[in-house]
Design an enzyme around this catalytic site. Sequence first.
Site, mmCIF file in Angstrom:
data_model
loop_
_atom_site.group_PDB
_atom_site.id
_atom_site.type_symbol
_atom_site.label_atom_id
_atom_site.label_comp_id
_atom_site.label_asym_id
_atom_site.label_seq_id
_atom_site.Cartn_x
_atom_site.Cartn_y
_atom_site.Cartn_z
ATOM 1 N N GLU A 63 -71.549 3.322 -6.061
ATOM 2 C CA GLU A 63 -72.510 2.303 -5.642
ATOM 3 C C GLU A 63 -73.833 2.892 -5.152
ATOM 4 O O GLU A 63 -74.799 2.161 -4.924
ATOM 5 C CB GLU A 63 -71.896 1.429 -4.546
ATOM 6 C CG GLU A 63 -70.775 0.525 -5.024
ATOM 7 C CD GLU A 63 -69.455 1.242 -5.312
ATOM 8 O OE1 GLU A 63 -68.753 0.815 -6.258
ATOM 9 O OE2 GLU A 63 -69.125 2.234 -4.628
ATOM 10 N N ALA A 85 -68.451 11.824 -0.744
ATOM 11 C CA ALA A 85 -67.451 12.876 -0.936
ATOM 12 C C ALA A 85 -66.489 12.425 -2.024
ATOM 13 O O ALA A 85 -65.793 11.423 -1.867
ATOM 14 C CB ALA A 85 -66.700 13.150 0.363
ATOM 15 N N HIS A 93 -60.909 10.246 -13.177
ATOM 16 C CA HIS A 93 -61.820 9.406 -12.382
ATOM 17 C C HIS A 93 -62.874 10.247 -11.660
ATOM 18 O O HIS A 93 -64.034 9.844 -11.546
ATOM 19 C CB HIS A 93 -61.010 8.578 -11.378
ATOM 20 C CG HIS A 93 -61.820 7.615 -10.587
ATOM 21 N ND1 HIS A 93 -62.421 6.511 -11.154
ATOM 22 C CD2 HIS A 93 -62.150 7.592 -9.276
ATOM 23 C CE1 HIS A 93 -63.084 5.853 -10.220
ATOM 24 N NE2 HIS A 93 -62.937 6.491 -9.066
#
Length: 158
Positions: A63, A85, A93
Site C-alpha cells: 500500500e 519490513a 509472495h
Amino acid sequence: MVSIEGRFNDASNFRIAIVVARFNDLITNKLLSGCIDCLQRHGVDTSESSPQLDIIWVPGSMELPLICQSLASKGKYQVLITLGAVIRGDTPHFEVVINESSKGIASVARENGIPIIYGVLTTDTMQQALERAGIKSNLGWNYALQALEMASLMKALR
C-alpha cells in the site's frame, strides 16, 4: 566545475511525511523510532502538533506506493520516507511485494519530482530484520538522514 550536495544542518523549513507499513510492526515501530530520533536531532519538530512532520500508517508495504502518490500529488512535502519490513516466507509472495512496492515508489518519485526514501527492509529472517531495526543498528536513522540530504539537495537544485 560545480559540486552540489545536500546538507543536514537546516531542516527547519522541510515538510516531511513518513509512511509506515503496519505489517511486521515489531520492526516498523523500531524503524520509525530511529527515524524520528534522527529528525529531531537535526532540528525537525517531531512533537504531536508538529507542522513539519506527518506520520501515515498503511496496512502493508504493497500500500506504500498508492499513499505516496496521494501525498506527493498534494505538493505539501519536500520529502517522503517509507518504512516497511518484508520477511521471506515459504511462498513467492515476498518477491511480489518487494518488486511491486519498490517499482511503485520509484515511479511516484520520478513522476512527481519528489524524493521518496525507500526504507523497506527485505530480509530472509526476523532476526535479520531485528538486527537492522535496532539490535545492531537502526536503519530508520539512516533513512531519515537520507531524507534530509535529498530534501536539501533538491532545494539546492531548484
